[in-house]
Enzyme design. Structure first.
Site, short mmCIF file in Angstrom:
data_model
loop_
_atom_site.label_atom_id
_atom_site.label_comp_id
_atom_site.label_asym_id
_atom_site.label_seq_id
_atom_site.Cartn_x
_atom_site.Cartn_y
_atom_site.Cartn_z
N SER A 164 20.47 5.19 12.36
CA SER A 164 19.08 5.07 12.80
C SER A 164 18.21 5.83 11.79
O SER A 164 18.69 6.72 11.09
CB SER A 164 18.91 5.63 14.21
OG SER A 164 19.07 7.03 14.21
N GLY A 165 16.93 5.48 11.76
CA GLY A 165 16.03 6.11 10.80
C GLY A 165 16.03 7.63 10.86
O GLY A 165 16.22 8.29 9.84
N ASP A 190 11.27 11.03 5.10
CA ASP A 190 12.24 9.99 4.74
C ASP A 190 11.54 8.64 4.60
O ASP A 190 11.86 7.84 3.71
CB ASP A 190 13.33 9.88 5.79
CG ASP A 190 14.18 11.13 5.91
OD1 ASP A 190 14.07 12.02 5.05
OD2 ASP A 190 14.94 11.22 6.90
N HIS A 243 10.05 0.73 13.69
CA HIS A 243 9.89 1.85 14.62
C HIS A 243 10.00 1.33 16.05
O HIS A 243 9.86 0.13 16.30
CB HIS A 243 8.55 2.53 14.40
CG HIS A 243 8.51 3.38 13.17
ND1 HIS A 243 7.37 3.59 12.45
CD2 HIS A 243 9.49 4.07 12.53
CE1 HIS A 243 7.62 4.38 11.43
NE2 HIS A 243 8.91 4.67 11.44
N ASP A 277 4.97 2.05 12.91
CA ASP A 277 4.01 2.30 13.98
C ASP A 277 3.09 3.42 13.50
O ASP A 277 3.45 4.60 13.59
CB ASP A 277 4.73 2.69 15.27
CG ASP A 277 3.79 2.92 16.43
OD1 ASP A 277 2.56 2.88 16.23
OD2 ASP A 277 4.29 3.14 17.54
N ASP A 307 16.92 5.42 6.89
CA ASP A 307 15.91 5.13 5.86
C ASP A 307 16.41 5.59 4.50
O ASP A 307 16.23 4.89 3.49
CB ASP A 307 14.59 5.84 6.18
CG ASP A 307 13.98 5.43 7.51
OD1 ASP A 307 14.27 4.30 7.97
OD2 ASP A 307 13.23 6.23 8.08
N HIS A 341 10.71 12.00 11.12
CA HIS A 341 11.35 11.84 9.81
C HIS A 341 10.38 11.21 8.80
O HIS A 341 10.79 10.49 7.90
CB HIS A 341 12.63 11.02 9.95
CG HIS A 341 12.42 9.63 10.47
ND1 HIS A 341 11.97 9.38 11.74
CD2 HIS A 341 12.59 8.43 9.89
CE1 HIS A 341 11.86 8.07 11.90
NE2 HIS A 341 12.23 7.48 10.79
N ARG A 377 8.15 5.04 -1.36
CA ARG A 377 8.02 5.45 -2.76
C ARG A 377 9.10 4.81 -3.62
O ARG A 377 8.83 4.33 -4.73
CB ARG A 377 8.08 6.98 -2.88
CG ARG A 377 7.78 7.49 -4.28
CD ARG A 377 7.78 9.02 -4.38
NE ARG A 377 6.97 9.66 -3.35
CZ ARG A 377 7.46 10.36 -2.32
NH1 ARG A 377 8.76 10.52 -2.17
NH2 ARG A 377 6.65 10.90 -1.44
#
Length: 124
Positions: A54-55, A90, A8, A80, A60, A87, A96
């Site tokens: 990007s995430g 995600d 992050h 963070d 992700d 998101h 998971r």
């Protein structure tokens, strides 16, 4: 070793410092990372990194998809916990997926250090 690196915004400096500390090991790994994190590792450390989105734009999820088909051996995701992430679903899906597929996932510096030290021991 195929390693995914994610950080992050508030943790990107930590990721660069971690990677610099373990540079010799990471140079032997196949690395993938979300956008800005990957670009910083390339520009600041000269690592070879497959940069994904990007995430917040799906990075992700891209890593999660690779993980699900056996293309990821470990994830270092410096999160963070004090800053809300738009998101978050995600992020939860990626963590998971690590649990479902029994892939090590470090979400803080202490866990990342342990993971990288263990991998370095295996390579000796």
């Amino acid at each position: 070793m195929k390693l995914a690196l994610i950080a992050h915004d508030g943790k990107k400096n930590d990721m660069v410092a971690l990677a610099a500390k373990h540079l010799a090991l990471l140079q032997t790994c196949s690395l993938m990372a979300t956008g800005t994190t990957g670009r910083r590792l390339i520009s600041e450390l000269g690592l070879t990194v497959d940069c994904l989105l990007s995430g917040p734009h799906g990075g992700d999820l891209q890593i999660g998809a690779r993980l699900a088909v056996g293309e990821v051996d470990g994830v270092i995701f410096l999160r963070d916990p004090m800053t809300p992430q738009p998101h978050e679903p995600d992020i939860n899906a990626l963590v998971r997926a690590c649990d479902v597929h029994d892939v090590p996932c470090a979400t803080n510096l202490a866990g990342a250090e342990l993971m990288l030290q263990a991998w370095a021991q295996q390579m000796v």
